[in-house]
Scaffold this motif. Structure first.
Motif, PDB file in Angstrom:
ATOM      1  N   ASP A  52      51.920  -5.371 120.267  1.00  0.00           N
ATOM      2  CA  ASP A  52      52.565  -5.972 121.425  1.00  0.00           C
ATOM      3  C   ASP A  52      53.409  -7.167 120.976  1.00  0.00           C
ATOM      4  OD1 ASP A  52      50.887  -8.181 121.090  1.00  0.00           O
ATOM      5  OD2 ASP A  52      49.885  -7.957 123.022  1.00  0.00           O
ATOM      6  N   SER A  53      53.954  -7.887 121.933  1.00  0.00           N
ATOM      7  CA  SER A  53      54.852  -8.991 121.607  1.00  0.00           C
ATOM      8  C   SER A  53      54.142 -10.117 120.856  1.00  0.00           C
ATOM      9  CB  SER A  53      55.512  -9.536 122.875  1.00  0.00           C
ATOM     10  OG  SER A  53      54.534 -10.032 123.765  1.00  0.00           O
ATOM     11  N   LEU A  56      53.979  -8.979 117.295  1.00  0.00           N
ATOM     12  CA  LEU A  56      55.334  -9.056 116.764  1.00  0.00           C
ATOM     13  C   LEU A  56      55.701 -10.506 116.441  1.00  0.00           C
ATOM     14  CD1 LEU A  56      57.751  -7.199 116.176  1.00  0.00           C
ATOM     15  CD2 LEU A  56      58.548  -7.690 118.487  1.00  0.00           C
ATOM     16  N   THR A  57      55.309 -11.424 117.318  1.00  0.00           N
ATOM     17  CA  THR A  57      55.566 -12.841 117.092  1.00  0.00           C
ATOM     18  C   THR A  57      54.861 -13.336 115.836  1.00  0.00           C
ATOM     19  OG1 THR A  57      55.919 -13.240 119.440  1.00  0.00           O
ATOM     20  CG2 THR A  57      55.353 -15.157 118.097  1.00  0.00           C
ATOM     21  N   MET A  85      58.383  -0.186 118.019  1.00  0.00           N
ATOM     22  CA  MET A  85      58.503  -1.566 118.496  1.00  0.00           C
ATOM     23  C   MET A  85      59.466  -2.364 117.624  1.00  0.00           C
ATOM     24  SD  MET A  85      57.725  -3.861 120.695  1.00  0.00           S
ATOM     25  CE  MET A  85      56.187  -4.335 121.437  1.00  0.00           C
ATOM     26  N   LEU A  86      59.380  -2.195 116.313  1.00  0.00           N
ATOM     27  CA  LEU A  86      60.283  -2.898 115.400  1.00  0.00           C
ATOM     28  C   LEU A  86      61.732  -2.485 115.650  1.00  0.00           C
ATOM     29  CD1 LEU A  86      58.231  -2.654 112.082  1.00  0.00           C
ATOM     30  CD2 LEU A  86      58.439  -4.649 113.592  1.00  0.00           C
ATOM     31  N   ARG A  87      61.939  -1.211 115.888  1.00  0.00           N
ATOM     32  CA  ARG A  87      63.276  -0.683 116.146  1.00  0.00           C
ATOM     33  C   ARG A  87      63.818  -1.182 117.493  1.00  0.00           C
ATOM     34  NH1 ARG A  87      62.188   3.988 114.185  1.00  0.00           N
ATOM     35  NH2 ARG A  87      61.317   4.811 116.093  1.00  0.00           N
ATOM     36  N   LEU A  88      62.998  -1.113 118.535  1.00  0.00           N
ATOM     37  CA  LEU A  88      63.422  -1.536 119.878  1.00  0.00           C
ATOM     38  C   LEU A  88      63.806  -3.005 119.925  1.00  0.00           C
ATOM     39  CD1 LEU A  88      60.822   0.287 122.165  1.00  0.00           C
ATOM     40  CD2 LEU A  88      63.292   0.696 122.075  1.00  0.00           C
ATOM     41  N   THR A  89      63.125  -3.817 119.161  1.00  0.00           N
ATOM     42  CA  THR A  89      63.369  -5.257 119.171  1.00  0.00           C
ATOM     43  C   THR A  89      64.394  -5.701 118.126  1.00  0.00           C
ATOM     44  OG1 THR A  89      61.502  -5.614 117.686  1.00  0.00           O
ATOM     45  CG2 THR A  89      61.071  -5.771 120.073  1.00  0.00           C
ATOM     46  N   VAL A  91      63.794  -6.013 115.024  1.00  0.00           N
ATOM     47  CA  VAL A  91      63.101  -6.698 113.934  1.00  0.00           C
ATOM     48  C   VAL A  91      63.176  -5.887 112.642  1.00  0.00           C
ATOM     49  CG1 VAL A  91      60.849  -7.583 113.179  1.00  0.00           C
ATOM     50  CG2 VAL A  91      61.637  -7.988 115.512  1.00  0.00           C
TER      51      VAL A  91
END
Length: 106
Positions: A52-53, A56-57, A85-89, A91
């Motif tokens: 989750d975020s 990721l943070t 998640m890495l791709r969507l953000t 990162v």
């Protein structure tokens, strides 16, 4: 969370299960002492089933910490949910990602 010293200046941090609000602090605590030295810190995300975020943070904060030291951070084999998640953000364009610890250059 497992921390293993590898040959040379490498340390492998293995994360399993969820990397979220309840567990991200464990990752941060494991990474903090490694990021102030001349280390190559490998974070194995192959067994992470949810990111989750907050998780990721933790990864982004660790990356930012390396910018002030001689440490390097590399993500190893992110699982499909983590990759997404890495791709969507975006990162995935900032953090170094490798398929295995052996694929990371010194």
């Amino acid at each position: 969370m497992g921390v293993q010293r590898l040959a040379g200046d490498r340390t492998l941090v293995t994360v399993t299960g969820h990397l979220d609000l309840h567990t991200a602090h464990c990752l941060s605590e494991a990474l903090e002492p490694l990021l102030d030295a001349e280390h190559l810190v490998l974070v194995d995300l192959s067994a992470v089933t949810f990111l989750d975020s907050t998780g990721l943070t933790s990864l982004i904060s660790a990356y930012r910490a390396t910018r002030n030291t001689d440490a390097r951070l590399a993500l190893i084999a992110p699982s499909p949910p983590v990759q997404q998640m890495l791709r969507l953000t975006g990162v995935d364009r900032v953090l170094s990602i490798y398929p295995s610890p052996d694929a990371v250059g010194h």
